[in-house]
Design an enzyme around this catalytic site. Structure first.
Site, PDB file in Angstrom:
ATOM      1  N   HIS A 153       0.816  -1.222   0.000  1.00 17.00           N
ATOM      2  CA  HIS A 153       0.000   0.000   0.000  1.00 17.00           C
ATOM      3  C   HIS A 153       0.850   1.272   0.000  1.00 17.00           C
ATOM      4  O   HIS A 153       0.357   2.345  -0.363  1.00 17.00           O
ATOM      5  CB  HIS A 153      -0.915   0.040   1.225  1.00 17.00           C
ATOM      6  CG  HIS A 153      -2.016  -0.963   1.219  1.00 17.00           C
ATOM      7  ND1 HIS A 153      -2.838  -1.146   0.134  1.00 17.00           N
ATOM      8  CD2 HIS A 153      -2.423  -1.852   2.160  1.00 17.00           C
ATOM      9  CE1 HIS A 153      -3.714  -2.104   0.415  1.00 17.00           C
ATOM     10  NE2 HIS A 153      -3.474  -2.548   1.628  1.00 17.00           N
ATOM     11  N   ASP A 193      -2.747 -10.544  -2.129  1.00 22.03           N
ATOM     12  CA  ASP A 193      -3.319  -9.964  -0.908  1.00 22.03           C
ATOM     13  C   ASP A 193      -4.765  -9.572  -1.188  1.00 22.03           C
ATOM     14  O   ASP A 193      -5.114  -9.179  -2.300  1.00 22.03           O
ATOM     15  CB  ASP A 193      -2.509  -8.733  -0.504  1.00 22.03           C
ATOM     16  CG  ASP A 193      -2.886  -8.191   0.857  1.00 22.03           C
ATOM     17  OD1 ASP A 193      -2.132  -8.433   1.823  1.00 22.03           O
ATOM     18  OD2 ASP A 193      -3.928  -7.507   0.962  1.00 22.03           O
ATOM     19  N   HIS A 195      -6.367  -7.038  -0.364  1.00 25.58           N
ATOM     20  CA  HIS A 195      -6.490  -5.612  -0.661  1.00 25.58           C
ATOM     21  C   HIS A 195      -5.657  -5.266  -1.901  1.00 25.58           C
ATOM     22  O   HIS A 195      -4.613  -5.861  -2.138  1.00 25.58           O
ATOM     23  CB  HIS A 195      -6.016  -4.761   0.517  1.00 25.58           C
ATOM     24  CG  HIS A 195      -6.753  -5.029   1.794  1.00 25.58           C
ATOM     25  ND1 HIS A 195      -6.259  -5.863   2.774  1.00 25.58           N
ATOM     26  CD2 HIS A 195      -7.956  -4.589   2.233  1.00 25.58           C
ATOM     27  CE1 HIS A 195      -7.126  -5.914   3.768  1.00 25.58           C
ATOM     28  NE2 HIS A 195      -8.164  -5.151   3.470  1.00 25.58           N
ATOM     29  N   ASP A 286      -4.420 -12.511   3.713  1.00 22.06           N
ATOM     30  CA  ASP A 286      -5.677 -12.067   4.310  1.00 22.06           C
ATOM     31  C   ASP A 286      -6.892 -12.418   3.458  1.00 22.06           C
ATOM     32  O   ASP A 286      -8.021 -12.093   3.829  1.00 22.06           O
ATOM     33  CB  ASP A 286      -5.650 -10.563   4.613  1.00 22.06           C
ATOM     34  CG  ASP A 286      -5.013  -9.730   3.533  1.00 22.06           C
ATOM     35  OD1 ASP A 286      -4.688 -10.296   2.463  1.00 22.06           O
ATOM     36  OD2 ASP A 286      -4.826  -8.524   3.733  1.00 22.06           O
TER      37      ASP A 286
END
Length: 744
Positions: A153, A193, A195, A286
């Site tokens: 991120h 991931d 996200h 995740d």
């Protein structure tokens, strides 16, 4: 002789497995990065400890080349980050920042900082470089870096989403730009991931040497990082066009079958064409079953299969760098499964009998169409015999795990013990039956992994996940007068009665609460007779673009997805005509919930026009009497209509006088501003929205902006498709594009 040959082959196979060199990097110094006051947080030191303990219990380190972590040099980090950002992260843990460290952290999106953050960030980035360089040199066949804080991120000049430095991007940049002698000219970065890897995407946006692939929960921009960067239309720019591939899930609960379908029909075909020299996996776990933030259902077997498919490329030169993953058992088991794949060339044992979601096939087909011009392997249409193999849509009532949201500062959870912290977080691991993979249900997670810090975007207060129950979509769009739009309207008046009858008939079977229905039926008065003789165009936006939805206001009742029925108008005559036009107005979504659709924002139109904005709007020709009843139902379902809210005097005023809007007398209602948009066939066009002062409140943050509910967005898109304005794909793209545009 045959037995001897078999034995010889077996010995060769065992010899190959013994000589396969897999690097493994773990350093407990990265555990020094933790919350300042020991507050519970999902991204905590126990994550990498749990992984390492799991690998040790399986005797994995003994089979690997265990590497030492090294801190990255500033010159390497500066290849993707700005000097200002590097200076901050280098110095943030020093004593001179003790008094203001927390204040600085609060300015970032979901970041905490402490005395150990700088060292951990440099070790994480340096470790990613170390394993990537070893594999590139051929010293190792592959490697796994168990590092934190995560990185995907982190953007060029900003830490966010638990990430300080973008570890994977730094490693890739070093190989491509500073180590030409290693012969790594093309790198495939696979980000699995849950996200979107927004930071990595931006760092290689124009670079054709890097094929960035991300599969993630997106839900039209409502899932963290809550923007449009992760939509499938984001494909790169300039020389990098086509080298950025996003596969955005429309819902949670995606599992092995969904990911396998994406691998088989997007990633693997493109990887064959791209032919990378090295693969780096942003290995967030995740999306694993049981993760408190991800809400998906990938199993350790699923991760193993995905990795195994990637080993067919780049001569097996693969580097895995840990990203997210917040269920300690899930990330440990998933990492173990992946390292075993790196160590062993044997086939993977297991099976997945489930089919992908229908939404998964829809997304896959949209991605293939968008990128087919760049990758010929995606040009062919998938056969229906394949795409018809699908699981039923995910239940709207099934418990949904919320996305990671902005955490402006860390505040202690109101708990007195680790156990109460877990209860406050509201985390529940899905039972084995929900996983659908043959794996056992994940055991309870350690308190440090489950007491996630969740902040509602509107009130910035910590709330338990069970209070965030709906999947939201972020959307924005636009509209205005005949003089401002020269496009010829598309009229659908021919055979309109026949078309309407097909939609109206089901409403006759609906039972509407009599107390609600009386609100119109008992109010026949003179004004109704007078206003029933005057026609206007009601210019709809939002869910009323769908004819079936709008007829709930005319005939009464409710459509699928709506929480409450409507009484309808006193005059239940359907619209005389329907016209579609575009207007230079801005559509946006505000407030936090509605009686009709539940949690989520509702649509508003900027009462002022802007030539840069554009919206599709559906005009219904109804009477002014009906318009009053619609106005009532849009605001307060049971309002006693003893007199019109908007009469002939109001119509005359709004059409003649600037600013061509009139606020009706409704207290604390959201659609009290009637706006005149021009004329069509000499009949006035009216809509209803917020006032100008309220619009200013949305811009300033006084009133909350909020993503609308899933059913609401689907209804808008349905209206655009059934109105023959846009295809389903174009409608979703139109709504998505509007969703990322800030109010200005």
């Amino acid at each position: 002789m045959e037995v001897a040959e078999d034995i010889d082959c077996e010995n060769k196979s065992q010899q190959q497995k013994r000589t396969r060199r897999v690097g493994l990097l773990y350093d407990e110094r990265m555990c020094k990065h933790s919350t300042p006051d020991g507050d519970p947080h999902p991204e905590n030191p126990n994550r990498i400890k749990a992984i390492w303990n799991k690998l040790q219990s399986a005797a994995i380190p003994q089979r690997c080349v265990v590497l030492e972590a090294k801190e990255a040099e500033d010159k390497h980090i500066l290849s993707v980050h700005t000097k200002k950002h590097v200076d901050l992260i280098r110095n943030i843990s020093s004593k001179q920042f003790n008094s203001r460290r927390n204040r600085i952290a609060s300015k970032f999106n979901s970041i905490y900082l402490n005395e150990g953050s700088s060292e951990a960030a440099y070790l994480a980035a340096g470790s990613a470089i170390e394993v990537a360089e070893r594999v590139a040199k051929g010293e190792l066949d592959s490697a796994m870096a168990i590092i934190r804080p995560p990185g995907h991120h982190a953007e060029q000049d900003e830490a966010m989403g638990f990430c300080l430095y973008n570890n994977v991007a730094i490693a890739a940049s070093v190989l491509l730009n500073e180590k030409p002698e290693l012969g790594i000219n093309k790198i495939l970065i696979v980000d699995w991931d849950v996200h979107h890897g927004n930071g990595t995407q931006k760092m290689f946006w124009k670079d054709p040497r890097v094929l960035f692939f991300s599969v993630h929960r997106h839900e039209f921009g409502s899932f963290y990082p809550a923007n449009g960067d992760g939509f499938y239309t984001m494909i790169g720019e300039g020389p990098g066009a086509g080298y950025n591939i996003n596969v955005p899930w429309e819902n949670g609960r995606c599992g092995d079958a969904d990911y396998f379908a994406v691998w088989d029909h997007i990633l693997v075909p493109v990887a064959k064409e791209f032919n990378p020299d090295l693969i780096i996996v942003s290995a967030g776990f995740d999306a694993a079953a049981g993760d408190p933030l991800g809400g998906c259902r990938v199993t350790p077997y699923g991760y193993a299969v995905m990795l195994k498919k990637l080993m067919s490329f780049a001569n097996g030169k693969i580097v895995l760098a840990l990203e997210g993953g917040y269920n300690l058992e899930s990330i440990a088991s998933s990492t173990l499964s992946c390292v075993e794949v790196l160590l062993d060339d044997n086939p993977i044992h297991g099976s997945s009998e489930a089919y992908p979601f229908e939404s998964t096939w829809r997304v896959i087909q949209a991605v293939r169409r968008k990128l087919s011009a760049f990758w010929p392997s995606l040009a062919d249409k998938l056969p229906e015999t394949l795409t018809n193999q699908k699981t039923p849509p995910a239940s709207e009532n099934e418990s949904e795990v919320p996305s990671l949201v902005r955490c402006p500062r860390l505040t202690k959870l109101p708990t007195t013990s680790p156990q109460s912290a877990v209860e406050a977080a509201g985390h529940v691991n899905p039972p084995a039956a929900e996983v659908g993979s043959g794996h056992e249900a994940t055991p309870p997670v350690e308190p440090e992994a489950t007491a996630e810090m969740l902040v509602h975007p509107q009130n910035q207060n910590l709330i338990p996940p069970q209070e965030v129950t709906s999947t939201f979509y972020i959307v924005t769009s636009s509209s205005d007068s005949e003089a401002e739009d020269n496009e010829d309207p598309k009229i659908i008046s021919k055979h309109l009665e026949d078309v309407l009858q097909d939609v109206i008939e089901p409403f006759s079977k609906l039972k509407v609460d009599g107390s609600i229905q009386d609100h119109v039926a008992s109010n026949s008065c003179t004004w109704r007779s007078e206003l029933s003789k005057v026609d206007i165009w009601y210019a709809s936006f939002g869910s009323n673009l769908c004819l079936e939805r709008f007829l709930c206001y005319i005939k009464g009742g409710q459509m699928e997805g709506m929480k409450t029925p409507f009484p309808g108008c006193a005059d239940k005559t359907p619209p005389k005509e329907i016209v579609w036009k575009t207007f230079p107005r801005r559509l946006f979504f505000g407030r936090e919930s509605t009686h009709t659709w539940g949690p989520g924002g509702v649509a508003f139109l900027n009462p002022e026009s802007n030539i840069r904005d554009k919206a599709y709007m559906c005009l219904y020709r109804i009477t002014l009497e009906q318009f009053n009843d619609v106005l009532v139902q849009e605001n307060v379902v049971s309002f006693p209509v003893n007199s019109p809210l908007f009469d002939l005097t109001g119509l005359d005023s709004v059409t003649r006088e600037e600013p061509h809007s009139l606020q009706v007398h409704l207290k604390e209602c959201w659609y009290s501003n009637v706006v005149y948009l021009g004329k069509e066939h000499d009949i006035p066009i009216l809509t209803m929205t917020c006032t100008k002062s309220e619009m200013d409140g949305y811009k300033s943050g006084e009133f909350p902006l909020c993503a609308p509910a899933k059913n609401y967005v689907n209804t808008i898109a349905r209206g655009l498709v059934e109105g023959k304005q846009l295809s389903q794909e174009a409608a979703m793209a139109y709504l998505q594009e509007a969703s990322v545009k800030p109010l200005g």
